[in-house]
Design a protein around this motif. Sequence first.
Motif, PDB file in Angstrom:
ATOM      1  N   THR A   1     -65.113  11.535  -7.158  1.00  0.00           N
ATOM      2  CA  THR A   1     -65.758  11.558  -8.466  1.00  0.00           C
ATOM      3  C   THR A   1     -64.903  12.342  -9.453  1.00  0.00           C
ATOM      4  N   ASN A   2     -65.228  12.150 -10.723  1.00  0.00           N
ATOM      5  CA  ASN A   2     -64.599  12.970 -11.756  1.00  0.00           C
ATOM      6  C   ASN A   2     -65.554  14.053 -12.254  1.00  0.00           C
ATOM      7  N   ALA A   3     -66.710  14.209 -11.600  1.00  0.00           N
ATOM      8  CA  ALA A   3     -67.684  15.244 -11.971  1.00  0.00           C
ATOM      9  C   ALA A   3     -67.140  16.616 -11.558  1.00  0.00           C
ATOM     10  N   PRO A   4     -66.901  17.492 -12.525  1.00  0.00           N
ATOM     11  CA  PRO A   4     -66.317  18.796 -12.191  1.00  0.00           C
ATOM     12  C   PRO A   4     -67.274  19.660 -11.372  1.00  0.00           C
ATOM     13  N   GLY A   5     -66.735  20.319 -10.374  1.00  0.00           N
ATOM     14  CA  GLY A   5     -67.508  21.270  -9.588  1.00  0.00           C
ATOM     15  C   GLY A   5     -68.267  20.688  -8.417  1.00  0.00           C
ATOM     16  N   ALA A   6     -68.374  19.360  -8.324  1.00  0.00           N
ATOM     17  CA  ALA A   6     -69.101  18.750  -7.209  1.00  0.00           C
ATOM     18  C   ALA A   6     -68.322  18.930  -5.917  1.00  0.00           C
ATOM     19  N   ARG A   7     -69.053  19.220  -4.832  1.00  0.00           N
ATOM     20  CA  ARG A   7     -68.432  19.346  -3.506  1.00  0.00           C
ATOM     21  C   ARG A   7     -68.955  18.295  -2.531  1.00  0.00           C
ATOM     22  N   ALA A   8     -70.224  17.917  -2.678  1.00  0.00           N
ATOM     23  CA  ALA A   8     -70.841  16.906  -1.808  1.00  0.00           C
ATOM     24  C   ALA A   8     -72.032  16.309  -2.550  1.00  0.00           C
ATOM     25  N   LEU A   9     -72.252  15.006  -2.349  1.00  0.00           N
ATOM     26  CA  LEU A   9     -73.367  14.335  -3.017  1.00  0.00           C
ATOM     27  C   LEU A   9     -73.795  13.131  -2.185  1.00  0.00           C
ATOM     28  N   VAL A  10     -75.073  13.094  -1.840  1.00  0.00           N
ATOM     29  CA  VAL A  10     -75.680  11.967  -1.128  1.00  0.00           C
ATOM     30  C   VAL A  10     -76.956  11.599  -1.870  1.00  0.00           C
ATOM     31  N   GLU A  11     -77.174  10.302  -2.043  1.00  0.00           N
ATOM     32  CA  GLU A  11     -78.414   9.821  -2.656  1.00  0.00           C
ATOM     33  C   GLU A  11     -79.106   8.897  -1.678  1.00  0.00           C
ATOM     34  N   GLU A  12     -80.424   9.068  -1.569  1.00  0.00           N
ATOM     35  CA  GLU A  12     -81.222   8.241  -0.676  1.00  0.00           C
ATOM     36  C   GLU A  12     -82.378   7.622  -1.456  1.00  0.00           C
ATOM     37  N   TRP A  13     -82.556   6.324  -1.286  1.00  0.00           N
ATOM     38  CA  TRP A  13     -83.693   5.587  -1.832  1.00  0.00           C
ATOM     39  C   TRP A  13     -84.553   5.195  -0.644  1.00  0.00           C
ATOM     40  N   ARG A  14     -85.749   5.770  -0.559  1.00  0.00           N
ATOM     41  CA  ARG A  14     -86.665   5.491   0.547  1.00  0.00           C
ATOM     42  C   ARG A  14     -87.828   4.673   0.001  1.00  0.00           C
ATOM     43  N   LEU A  15     -88.113   3.556   0.649  1.00  0.00           N
ATOM     44  CA  LEU A  15     -89.151   2.630   0.200  1.00  0.00           C
ATOM     45  C   LEU A  15     -90.272   2.571   1.225  1.00  0.00           C
ATOM     46  N   SER A  16     -91.505   2.594   0.747  1.00  0.00           N
ATOM     47  CA  SER A  16     -92.640   2.447   1.652  1.00  0.00           C
ATOM     48  C   SER A  16     -93.711   1.618   0.956  1.00  0.00           C
ATOM     49  N   PRO A  17     -94.477   0.828   1.746  1.00  0.00           N
ATOM     50  CA  PRO A  17     -95.531   0.022   1.145  1.00  0.00           C
ATOM     51  C   PRO A  17     -96.553   0.909   0.438  1.00  0.00           C
ATOM     52  N   ALA A  18     -97.020   0.428  -0.706  1.00  0.00           N
ATOM     53  CA  ALA A  18     -98.069   1.111  -1.471  1.00  0.00           C
ATOM     54  C   ALA A  18     -99.005   0.018  -1.986  1.00  0.00           C
ATOM     55  N   GLY A  19    -100.061  -0.248  -1.226  1.00  0.00           N
ATOM     56  CA  GLY A  19    -100.922  -1.381  -1.574  1.00  0.00           C
ATOM     57  C   GLY A  19    -100.107  -2.653  -1.440  1.00  0.00           C
ATOM     58  N   THR A  20    -100.049  -3.436  -2.512  1.00  0.00           N
ATOM     59  CA  THR A  20     -99.232  -4.654  -2.484  1.00  0.00           C
ATOM     60  C   THR A  20     -97.834  -4.399  -3.054  1.00  0.00           C
ATOM     61  N   GLY A  21     -97.563  -3.172  -3.450  1.00  0.00           N
ATOM     62  CA  GLY A  21     -96.278  -2.830  -4.048  1.00  0.00           C
ATOM     63  C   GLY A  21     -95.468  -1.879  -3.182  1.00  0.00           C
ATOM     64  N   THR A  22     -94.721  -1.013  -3.853  1.00  0.00           N
ATOM     65  CA  THR A  22     -93.777  -0.128  -3.168  1.00  0.00           C
ATOM     66  C   THR A  22     -93.802   1.261  -3.774  1.00  0.00           C
ATOM     67  N   ARG A  23     -93.757   2.261  -2.918  1.00  0.00           N
ATOM     68  CA  ARG A  23     -93.513   3.632  -3.360  1.00  0.00           C
ATOM     69  C   ARG A  23     -92.021   3.865  -3.180  1.00  0.00           C
ATOM     70  N   VAL A  24     -91.352   4.207  -4.268  1.00  0.00           N
ATOM     71  CA  VAL A  24     -89.915   4.459  -4.249  1.00  0.00           C
ATOM     72  C   VAL A  24     -89.708   5.959  -4.365  1.00  0.00           C
ATOM     73  N   GLN A  25     -88.959   6.513  -3.403  1.00  0.00           N
ATOM     74  CA  GLN A  25     -88.609   7.927  -3.462  1.00  0.00           C
ATOM     75  C   GLN A  25     -87.087   8.037  -3.491  1.00  0.00           C
ATOM     76  N   TRP A  26     -86.584   8.705  -4.518  1.00  0.00           N
ATOM     77  CA  TRP A  26     -85.144   8.905  -4.679  1.00  0.00           C
ATOM     78  C   TRP A  26     -84.835  10.376  -4.476  1.00  0.00           C
ATOM     79  N   THR A  27     -83.947  10.671  -3.534  1.00  0.00           N
ATOM     80  CA  THR A  27     -83.498  12.040  -3.300  1.00  0.00           C
ATOM     81  C   THR A  27     -82.037  12.145  -3.695  1.00  0.00           C
ATOM     82  N   PHE A  28     -81.760  13.087  -4.566  1.00  0.00           N
ATOM     83  CA  PHE A  28     -80.418  13.399  -5.046  1.00  0.00           C
ATOM     84  C   PHE A  28     -80.053  14.714  -4.384  1.00  0.00           C
ATOM     85  N   ALA A  29     -79.190  14.655  -3.371  1.00  0.00           N
ATOM     86  CA  ALA A  29     -78.829  15.836  -2.585  1.00  0.00           C
ATOM     87  C   ALA A  29     -77.395  16.226  -2.921  1.00  0.00           C
ATOM     88  N   ALA A  30     -77.192  17.481  -3.311  1.00  0.00           N
ATOM     89  CA  ALA A  30     -75.871  17.860  -3.809  1.00  0.00           C
ATOM     90  C   ALA A  30     -75.481  19.273  -3.401  1.00  0.00           C
TER      91      ALA A  30
END
Length: 156
Positions: free
Chosen positions: A93-122
Amino acid sequence: MAHRLRPEGLGFVGTAPVRLVFAQEMSASPERVFHALAEDVSGWAEWFPAVTSVRPLDDGAGRDVRLWGGGRFRETVLAAEGPRVYAYRVDVTNAPGARALVEEWRLSPAGTGTRVQWTFAADGNGVFRAVLRPARAGLGRSFRGAVTRLDRRLVP
């Protein structure tokens, strides 16, 4: 100037020094949401306003991401477990100061739709961490807006 980050695995999502977690429900099914995240990679720029382009690399094992403002990321996909989890780490990356970065998109059923959970781990130097904590509100707004736009795109 671009620099290489520490190559963390999926476990970093639970152990990172900075973890920003956001969640929202949407009407689209987990299968449709997963397809948009993991398989229609170039489509991200159409529903995530901070993203100007995403290009799959290495037959889908990686991504080249460009953001408004000039941010750039070369990523490795860590998990593409449809329709539940899509995760990637930033390798360069060109982001100054970053050492590690992981992003996770976790999906789970929510009624007839979806619960989306995004984790930005840095991890990063003190300045990077200090900037991320107050950026939480802006990242949350960006996430909620993107999920809303994605839902409109997937459920006409």
